[in-house]
Design a protein around this motif. Sequence first.
Motif, short mmCIF file in Angstrom:
data_model
loop_
_atom_site.label_atom_id
_atom_site.label_comp_id
_atom_site.label_asym_id
_atom_site.label_seq_id
_atom_site.Cartn_x
_atom_site.Cartn_y
_atom_site.Cartn_z
N GLN A 39 1.01 -1.17 -0.02
CA GLN A 39 0.10 -0.03 -0.31
C GLN A 39 0.87 1.25 -0.23
O GLN A 39 2.13 1.26 0.63
CB GLN A 39 -0.83 -0.05 1.19
CG GLN A 39 -1.84 -1.35 1.16
CD GLN A 39 -2.80 -1.20 -0.01
OE1 GLN A 39 -3.39 0.14 -0.16
NE2 GLN A 39 -2.84 -2.06 -0.75
N ALA A 40 0.28 2.35 -0.55
CA ALA A 40 0.94 3.47 -0.64
C ALA A 40 0.31 4.64 0.23
O ALA A 40 -1.14 4.50 0.36
CB ALA A 40 1.41 4.18 -2.01
N TYR A 41 0.69 5.50 1.13
CA TYR A 41 0.12 6.52 1.65
C TYR A 41 -0.38 7.56 0.75
O TYR A 41 0.27 7.90 -0.30
CB TYR A 41 1.10 7.17 2.70
CG TYR A 41 1.18 6.26 4.04
CD1 TYR A 41 0.11 5.87 4.51
CD2 TYR A 41 2.33 5.85 4.42
CE1 TYR A 41 0.18 5.14 5.76
CE2 TYR A 41 2.51 5.17 5.50
CZ TYR A 41 1.39 4.66 6.12
OH TYR A 41 1.58 4.02 7.44
N ALA A 67 3.87 3.03 1.79
CA ALA A 67 5.15 3.46 1.10
C ALA A 67 4.67 5.00 0.52
O ALA A 67 3.74 5.25 0.33
CB ALA A 67 5.53 2.69 -0.05
N THR A 68 5.84 5.59 0.53
CA THR A 68 5.78 7.21 0.05
C THR A 68 6.71 7.29 -1.25
O THR A 68 6.49 8.27 -2.03
CB THR A 68 6.13 7.99 1.12
OG1 THR A 68 7.55 7.72 1.59
CG2 THR A 68 5.22 7.99 2.07
N GLU A 69 7.65 6.48 -1.42
CA GLU A 69 8.66 6.45 -2.50
C GLU A 69 8.95 5.11 -3.11
O GLU A 69 8.91 4.10 -2.07
CB GLU A 69 9.84 7.23 -2.09
CG GLU A 69 9.59 8.74 -1.72
CD GLU A 69 11.10 9.29 -1.18
OE1 GLU A 69 12.09 9.13 -1.96
OE2 GLU A 69 10.74 9.94 -0.09
N ALA A 70 9.37 5.01 -4.10
CA ALA A 70 9.84 3.61 -4.68
C ALA A 70 11.00 3.87 -5.65
O ALA A 70 10.85 4.98 -6.58
CB ALA A 70 8.71 3.02 -5.23
N LEU A 85 11.89 0.45 -1.44
CA LEU A 85 10.64 1.36 -1.08
C LEU A 85 11.09 2.22 0.29
O LEU A 85 12.06 1.76 1.11
CB LEU A 85 9.72 0.22 -0.47
CG LEU A 85 8.98 -0.71 -1.38
CD1 LEU A 85 7.82 -1.36 -0.85
CD2 LEU A 85 8.37 0.21 -2.60
N VAL A 88 6.85 5.07 5.74
CA VAL A 88 6.64 5.59 7.24
C VAL A 88 5.85 4.79 8.05
O VAL A 88 4.88 4.36 7.82
CB VAL A 88 5.69 6.77 6.85
CG1 VAL A 88 5.35 7.58 8.23
CG2 VAL A 88 6.58 7.98 5.88
#
Lengths: 816, 153
Positions: A39-41, A67-70, A85, A88
């Motif tokens: 999942q991504a925030y 995740a916030t970046e990948a 990944l 936070v």
Amino acid sequence: MSLNISDPLSLLPYQSGLADPVLIEAAAQAADDLTAQQQAYKIGDPVPIVFCRRVSGNGGVMVSPGATEARYENDGTTNALTVSLHLVLSEGDLPTIPIKDVFVGPCRQGTWNQNYDRRSGTWFPGNFVTTVADKQPWSCPYYCGTSGRYENMTTLSYVNTFVDGSERWDHQVHVFVREGIQITRIIDSTLGPSNNVIDLAIYLMNESGRIPSTLIDSTEMLAAANFCNTNGLLYNGVFKESLNLDEWLEQIGNDFLLRLVEIDGKFGFKPRLPVNVDHTIKTTALDWVFTFTEDHLLPDGFEIQYIPLEDRLPVCLQMMWRQQPDSDIGFPRTTEIRFSGEATAGPFEQYDLSQFCTSETHAVKVGAYRLARRKYITHTLRLTVRPSSYNSTLTLGDVVRVRLRRETATTALDYHDFLYEVERIEKTASGACVFDLTHLPIDDQGRSLVALEVVAATAAGVSISAGRSDYSCDDNSSSDNTGLGGAGIDYPASGGNFDPPGLDDTTVGLDVPTDDTWASGGYPPIGPDVSQPAGEPSGGPVPIGSWDNPADPLEQPLDESGVGFITGGTGAGGAPVAGDTLSVSESDLRCDGQVCWSKIDKDTGEESEISCQDEAIAGAYTLSITTSEVDYFIAAVGRCKDPATSDGYGAPRTLGTTAAVEPAEPPECFTSVTAQVTINRVSSFGCGGCGSPISPVSQTRSFTFPVSVYKAYTEYSEGQISQDCDPGVTYGTYADVFGVDWIRVGTTTASAASVTFTATVDALCLIFTISKTQGSYQAGQTFGWIVASYGGGAVGCTYSAVALDSVTYNNTVSCT
Amino acid sequence: MGRAQAQYLRIFDTSSTYVRWQGYYVNQTVTMDSASWEYMPFSASGIVESGASGGKSVSIMVPATNSVVEAFNLALSYGRFCELKIYEFDSRLDQTGPIASQNLIASYTAEVVNVSGTFTRLEIELGSSLSPVGAQVPPRKFTSYLIGAPLRI
């Protein structure tokens, strides 16, 4: 706005948590799929709070961070995909997590870093996947994030490589957190992780900024924290769903056998069960604080409400909680609680504590409490009594006895005699007190039946196997206590190679009004102007907002006496004088509109309009005062534009009234000037010969007016005097002196252009050309003069010819 | 017993007490707890203590005099606290000032959270900002400043 509605007694079981809440038949909240897609925030999601503390092999929480970046990059030959990944984990600073507690899907894999208040990992986000011949291309996200500042957060970086064709590359990452956010624990006043729900409640109250710390009842909170700690009611969860704080406080209390109370305006929690001084649940005879009898009851002051049938039927409670092994992924469990022989085939009611409960004992005691209340509590009461000392001594949760004599027949005497818990207190303005009471069932020894059931309820204590037999996918050891790495990035202000938005890029700051006193910057809605309190805001508390809205055109000053906003009067005390130009600033009118001038006879009071100006010119509304206004008051009346009126202007507002206009007087000018006279050429010449040159001198001369006044020249062109004197010095004729006029004292005045200086002329005196009627001269301004002074003697004899080239005024003189 | 109730109102913060008012002894300044309480006619609604969500506020009706308006405006602006105490006593004993045997029957301390009314009277609401609407937790949200433009899967 507040709405007052009736509060029927029938609602009390629901308000007090006595009746069952609306059931949600759903999977346990802890039953997350391990191999779900990562999942991504999203912007706007709540920042999760991981709140836990693993003690004696119990506690901790499995977190599935977004995740916030990948970064996705594959090998050009093997097509192996490297996934990076940035995640936070939680708000706040979490202790370092060991490598054994981080998972990709169900497997311990990858290279990890952990940081607080900075970005973890040094890799750059992006999709760098290329197509490799004869290989199935990877389908990875293209929008990989731009990075951020991650202030006051614990962040993780995870990097792992997957072989060609792997289906695990986008599995959700999981982290088992044994020690959560660091707070100051109320029980030991120590900074560290906590599993006490009271610590979490206080943290949220403070962080929400909604409740001043003064209104948090620390005494009750400490007692409640000790109750939870002593009885094993612990919180190990991740707080990530946005909830109303008030509602959450009320709900979470029920799951920890606590009651949210507000006593004298202060918030606190009290145990729902009687407790001993050591905070254990009391299973001995209860004491009660007060006994209500007929003496206290007001007419119609007794109301009883029986618990409805549906809330008393035997049920089986399925308490869901979370078993958390020390070296494996936790999983939700259920424990069924019922009275022996009852509800063996249902009905069932679910209570999901799996989000925060890792103790079967906790779940069992909460279940036992709920079940026992259903079993034993039969009714609630509402007593309306007269006020007395108990008004201030009884608080929520107190145990009281109600003993009321009841006569249904001459021979039938009975008593309503029960113990109750105080559930709600209403102290009315009339003085009557209304107590909502919940039946507190006791046994023949005076012990609380509910408390006995809760204490007697013990967990089975059996740990169920996690059901996993194959750990071959683990790359990292399940016993590796090595902490995660600390590689990360401290962004420079510019962001460096990354592009995190700065504060100025994402924030718009509005200037705090500086003119925030009513006296000068605005007006209260009603009431008086309020001066800035002494010492505030500097050095004192800063106001939450302005004391009032700032000044606006609609706010009118009350004081409209005196000159008001009229300026331009030059007479005594600002009185206008004929010839003055009065004006009212456009800003003083405070709106687009009209200013009308009128004059008021100072003797008769008769008023007549002079003129109206519908638009400001150069920011002002003006009026030229003439002699016809002498001895009249001048009034200015402003009106703002108002389309609702016939003439287009609203109600008049007096902007000011001047004193009576004074007649113009001859201007007072200087009466004397002191000037520094620099003599440039000096010679004496007489009848028949030249005298000896005199050295240049500088003199101070004072001139008293009226003097011979003639004409000013601001440009002085020095001429030459043509005389046969002073060899080596060539004098031009006076006729050659340009721009100079002469005065001959006593007889005639000659014009400059025609005068030729001769020795036969009468003595020339100072030619001083300050005008008394026009002009304005400033101190230091230089003028040019030519002066010939008479040296004495008979006509035609010796003269002194003096030429000076400048006079510097030392006075500021102004004449109009 | 001639039962009477006297209400006392105090506006204060952590460092100072700004006003002390009482609404019983007409046009008198009385002394209680070693402090002077000036007369100001006001009335308080009932005090409700409950664990249920919401409904935890008290209303006070006050005259909209200049001093009252000023006091409550500043209390609202600065988040000052307001303490309401209600005493009951036997009015036959003494009517000149607070008597020692009076009973404190209600006490409530809260912030001034709302002021409304007319030109002649104001209704002061005491409570906390912990309302059933708003006050969401967790308090922090992911913002562009915190995480930039995040990953989109």
